[in-house]
Design an enzyme around this catalytic site. Sequence first.
Site, PDB file in Angstrom:
ATOM      1  N   ASP A 178     -13.105 -10.216   3.294  1.00 35.13           N
ATOM      2  CA  ASP A 178     -11.989 -10.254   2.131  1.00 35.13           C
ATOM      3  C   ASP A 178     -11.422  -9.073   1.816  1.00 35.13           C
ATOM      4  O   ASP A 178     -11.814  -8.013   2.517  1.00 35.13           O
ATOM      5  CB  ASP A 178     -12.494 -11.310   1.055  1.00 35.13           C
ATOM      6  CG  ASP A 178     -11.655 -11.951   0.527  1.00 35.13           C
ATOM      7  OD1 ASP A 178     -10.380 -11.635   0.168  1.00 35.13           O
ATOM      8  OD2 ASP A 178     -11.909 -13.277  -0.125  1.00 35.13           O
ATOM      9  N   ASP A 192      -3.727 -14.632   3.443  1.00 36.96           N
ATOM     10  CA  ASP A 192      -3.857 -15.250   2.386  1.00 36.96           C
ATOM     11  C   ASP A 192      -2.588 -15.020   1.369  1.00 36.96           C
ATOM     12  O   ASP A 192      -1.886 -13.998   1.683  1.00 36.96           O
ATOM     13  CB  ASP A 192      -5.087 -14.777   1.654  1.00 36.96           C
ATOM     14  CG  ASP A 192      -5.678 -15.849   0.226  1.00 36.96           C
ATOM     15  OD1 ASP A 192      -4.997 -16.718   0.051  1.00 36.96           O
ATOM     16  OD2 ASP A 192      -6.641 -15.249  -0.228  1.00 36.96           O
ATOM     17  N   ASP A 245      -8.010 -22.163  -3.073  1.00 36.42           N
ATOM     18  CA  ASP A 245      -9.331 -22.009  -3.957  1.00 36.42           C
ATOM     19  C   ASP A 245      -9.902 -23.238  -4.732  1.00 36.42           C
ATOM     20  O   ASP A 245      -9.535 -23.310  -5.950  1.00 36.42           O
ATOM     21  CB  ASP A 245      -8.777 -20.798  -4.848  1.00 36.42           C
ATOM     22  CG  ASP A 245      -8.473 -19.705  -4.011  1.00 36.42           C
ATOM     23  OD1 ASP A 245      -8.774 -19.556  -2.959  1.00 36.42           O
ATOM     24  OD2 ASP A 245      -7.843 -18.690  -4.672  1.00 36.42           O
TER      25      ASP A 245
END
Lengths: 453, 952
Positions: free
Chosen positions: B440, B553, B628
């Site tokens: 990430d 993202d 999410d």
Amino acid sequence: CSFLSSEMRFHIITAAFLWAAFVESRKIRGISSSYKRFYRERKSFLCIDGSKIIPFEQVNDDYCDCADGSDEPGTSACPRGRFYCTNLGFRPHYIPSSRVNDGICDCCDASDEYNSHARCQNTCWNLGQKERAYVEGQMKTLDEGLRLKQQLIEEGVLLWREKQAQLRELQRAAEDLQIKLEEHRKRKHEADRLKEQTLKALKAGDRGKAPSIFRTHFKTFAHFAELFQFTQLGRQANKLTILHLTHLKIARLCLCAASRSPLKIPPYIWRALFGNTRGAQSQQRRIVNLSDLLFCLAAEWEAADLKKVEEAYETVNMEISDLQKKLEIDYGTDWEYLFLNGQCYKLKVYEYMYTLCPFNTVSQKSTAGTEVSLGLWGMWAGPAKNRYSQMVYENGEPCWQGGSRTTSVTLTCGTETGLRSVKEPSKCQYIMDFETPVACQPVLKQRGVHSEL
Amino acid sequence: MCCWFFLRRMGPVLLLWVAVCLSGSWAVDKGNFKTCDQSAFCKRQRAMKPGESPYRALLETMELTNTRLTLQLINDNNKVRLLLELYRLQGNITRVKINELKPLKPRYEVPDVLIREPPTEPLSLLSQDENGVVLSLGAESQRVIVSARPFRLDIVEGRDVLMSLNSRGLLGFEHLRMRKDTFSYKVTSTVASVWDNIKRVFSSQADPEAENKEGTDPANPAETAKEEEEKVEDGMWEETFKTHTDSKPSGPSAVSLDFSLPGVEHVYGIPEHGDSLKLKTTDSGDPYRLYNLDVFQYELYNPMALYGSVPVMLSHNARRTMGIFWLNAAETWVDISSNTAGKTVFGKMLDYVQGSSETPQTDVRWISESGIIDVFLMLGPTPRDVFSQYASLTGTQAFPPLASLGYHQCRWNYNDQEDVRSVDAGFDEHDIPYDFIWLDIEHTDGKRYFTWDPHKFASPKEMLQGLQDKKRKMVAIVDPHIKVDTNYKIHNEIRSRGFYVKNKDGGDYEGWCWPGSAGYPDFTRPDMRAWWASQFAYDQYEGTMENLYTWNDMNEPSVFNGPEVTMHKDAMHESWEHRDVHNLYGLYVHRATAEGLIERSGGVERPFVLTRAFFAGSQRYGAVWTGDNAAEWDHLKISIPMCLSLGLVGISFCGADVGGFFKSPSTELLVRWYQTGAYQPFFRAHAHLDTPRREPWLFGPENTALIREVIRQRYTFLPYWYQLFYLAYQTGEPVMRPLWVEYPQDPATFALDDEFLLGRDLLVHPVTEEGARGVTAYLPGKHEVWFDIHTFQKHNGGQNLYIPVTMSSIPVFQRGGSIIPRKLRVRRSSTCMEHDPYTLYVALDNRRTAEGELYIDDGHTFNYEKKELMHRKFSFANGVLSSVDLEPNAQFTTKSWVERIIILGASKPSMVTLKTADGENQLEFDFDASMSVLTIRKPGMNAGADWTVTLQ
């Protein structure tokens, strides 16, 4: 364990086929020498768990027949099978059979990739060398570590005794102080009473009584010669310390209460009492009855003195309880970890400086300078057989998502004492590696390189 | 991951503020996002009540060519004219386009979503009078009826009305206009009228008739607009939400249209919403909203917008499946109402008994903020037809690399190379397969994408090589917000090339995101996308190699300090406002990235790119996840309808974060989530930075074993998954599909969304209830039989089956009549299993037949396009199982062979014979009479060979 029982069953069943005992067994891939007896070549093969008998050609034929995978020790056919890497020159070990011929070299002797694209080198000798060198190094470290540990144990015992002695001393001091304290309490009580009396007398205008009190309690006043001695020595009023000024302020209040005092106060005392102002100068004319003043002063002085003794008593008691708490901690069977208490160890990891003060605190300081507590001494948390291998520090600074920071410290054997690594695998959960000779265990010595010949 | 968490890095004051907000509730702050009432155009349009439409078709303007019909519509209230275009497209699709006849300036028409200009079919005029026109739609008995006053369109087949447009009179089209209270309006309108006069002079000279025409029928909108008083409402020229003001330079520009679906009670699609599969009516609340947004801790079972939008709705009843594709990338709201929705089952029965029932009908209304009406009516009639119709417009699912169908291990964040190494080793130690480990945002150098943290990831190639040595891969995140930092190469290049989105004043648009102040590249520009793609080249993106893939993202785009956490609508993409292109932005980011990965390999290797934001057509570029979510049982449950909805509109490669992103799952929830995720297309565990570690081996040996088992199950089914994805790539059929798709006539399946099918042959009913002792699964198909894949127990179809469950149970059934190839030698990664042999699971139906397929190629290149593939068909009938080539022209050889054939529902044969080109031989077999399972031992033929196995 389940193996044992199936093994026994196997023995019973095979007893019937004992004629095969002399038959030379062909090399069966993927088994250790201790398992060779299960794979003696004959017409049929009994799965090691006893569940099935299959023709011997079906051993290692790349099809899984036995539920326990025992018919395919050398192929990847059985989902729960295992393959034995002989690894001559290094350590032998088992790998899951799913790693046979998967294009990745797992056994250092390359025996797992006998039918794949992977070009595996036999690296066992090199690995063995390395391992031996490593183990040798480890052994050296261990020897040295154990030697240092012995020293630390000895020091620990001394330290322990020293601390015990310190404790006893402190306890004695506390006892002394307690006696002193009682004395002072009595004195203060008396002084208070006298002050009370004097003030009452002054109020009533019964001036004659006061000197008599002065006389009866001459001793008490003698005690305060110090004050006057001081003021006499410090002819210059500015030499009076702040400490005394406090008393003088109190004296001033008393003075006001006992307004009509006959005694003339020397100017330097006056100045000390009232400051060097014009108003004060005019007050100079006032005559103070010294004895009255002294009664007032005595009470306050005694109070201050009592406080001092009380504080000293408290301090000593605190020291005692600190020391007791310290000594309550488990420092190992020989107090070998005691020396760590009071030390701090630092390690910089990326932008953070970590500090471990064993048995006390763990903290983290960023380059920006903010310091965060990662936990306070909690307990030993190693497994039952070696509970001194891990420490836990709890209740550090609270976390974003609730809970508080905790740190788990693993102690490993080394010749020096220090923090070796810090990790934060999850937010607010820290893991530290702490190396120290006292973590060295003699059992480690038994590990070494075996190789099957 | 979501935006609000950046606040914690902004200082203790904000932290405190956020903490206070959080302590109040764990869910989305709805106040951060607009309701329809707070969105001026939605409020205006929704205020229109059904009734007589002001629109009239001017039949005399009709022009019919071979490929299209055009016709003008006039709004009798303001005399503004619209141009209607109607196309009959190949494959039973009708396209209706409505735009202003003469807009003040061009209105946005969505580019790059259709894979080509859709090929048309001839339309023919059947009849015409002053009330309307009847056209024939191709060969079937389909007609379209254009009614003139008021304007409406009806699509009719035989005597049935399939669909009506503007039947409720809710067509709305806000024409572009000059702002009347400004100086520029006055100047421009004066200029315009002067220009009109000049034009008139010239045109009267050139064509005297023209003036005549204009005189009798004032058609010029500029002129007519002046004549009538436009009602100026709040929010037409400026709109404020919270602290953000939208300057709306073009004024009102919304479009809307209603569709009536007679006989329809079930509609699906229009993802992305955290809601049930069957869409609900919206009469009592907000419409479903389509506006790509980064929603912090989204709530379930409501119509709020989420990260992606696909403006496609499917309707279904027992006779017909249809679809409506509303091609518009602006903020869109969809209202659904139904005349039966309020009725109880009893009421419906009463209607039925009394025969007094009105036909059930669903009415739908689409409202978009700008652009034009461009709608594709996909007329089915079968679900498969609708999939192929939609695929013919926007393309099919990108065929993913085989490895990406394996298990993905992700976390925000794996901290450094050592962390990656130890997690990788953990999988080997616990003998759990995985294919991808993910990094990430923290892996970058200060959130500068395309870089690596110089300390934590000092030697990325070494790390990647370490993974490569185990035939594993990695994904690193690359978000579209670019740190404004003159020491950052990517920023400097984008700025110097002028590639950033601009603000309304012409400067580079800047917003807050992970790196702090960030610019947003204008991905709508082809030159920007080409440049972006070039940044993935191995010599540009340092430290990368071929086993590194990408994750996009925050591409809604997420702008922490923007309105509704996204970009200002008046930001500019060259000549278009962000308002026009908003829902398309994420697709472009995804596309440019996927193209980058293709280019870096010289066009050889298939890309793998995961995106959070998406639009119609995003399926062409890779995988999508549901954003999410949270570690809650409801979020586990909703993963099924969310992915089913995406599958229905073409996006098959869908998954939800296993375990839940926010919060920490209980061990039971985590295990159940693995069991569910293993049977969903994109299988990735992910976790928030602030949650404790949850690698599969951290919950005790029992749970490690449960998780290991289910991941291994996933790997045994990889050949089937791969074949389903090949099918999706070829036909657009969803991989994970609702039961009604395969049992379209069984109303019991229409609303099911706690179970699903993989392809046609696997039925999955995951356990999604805490503490469950059993589940009730509906096994569809009166004539079907279903085999429990674990016990081989046979069950009849057409029943609700109660299945007792334990923690290890995952109710999965194989359809009788199917053959599924599996690989039972589960290894460290899918690549390690490449040459492994197959086990064929032949599940016999009631007629003792079965069919199945096997697809094999190299698993990672585009060579399948050159027919380097193997596609075989297995059939079992009359005791003979055979394998034949479905693609005789294809070229591919495999080392894989058939190691075992398991026939479920078989009877015991006396002899089993294998016949191949090399001859015949007898095969050993084992028969389990209790379950009627025949296991044929080691037939051994190559998976690519022609063969038969005969049971005697």
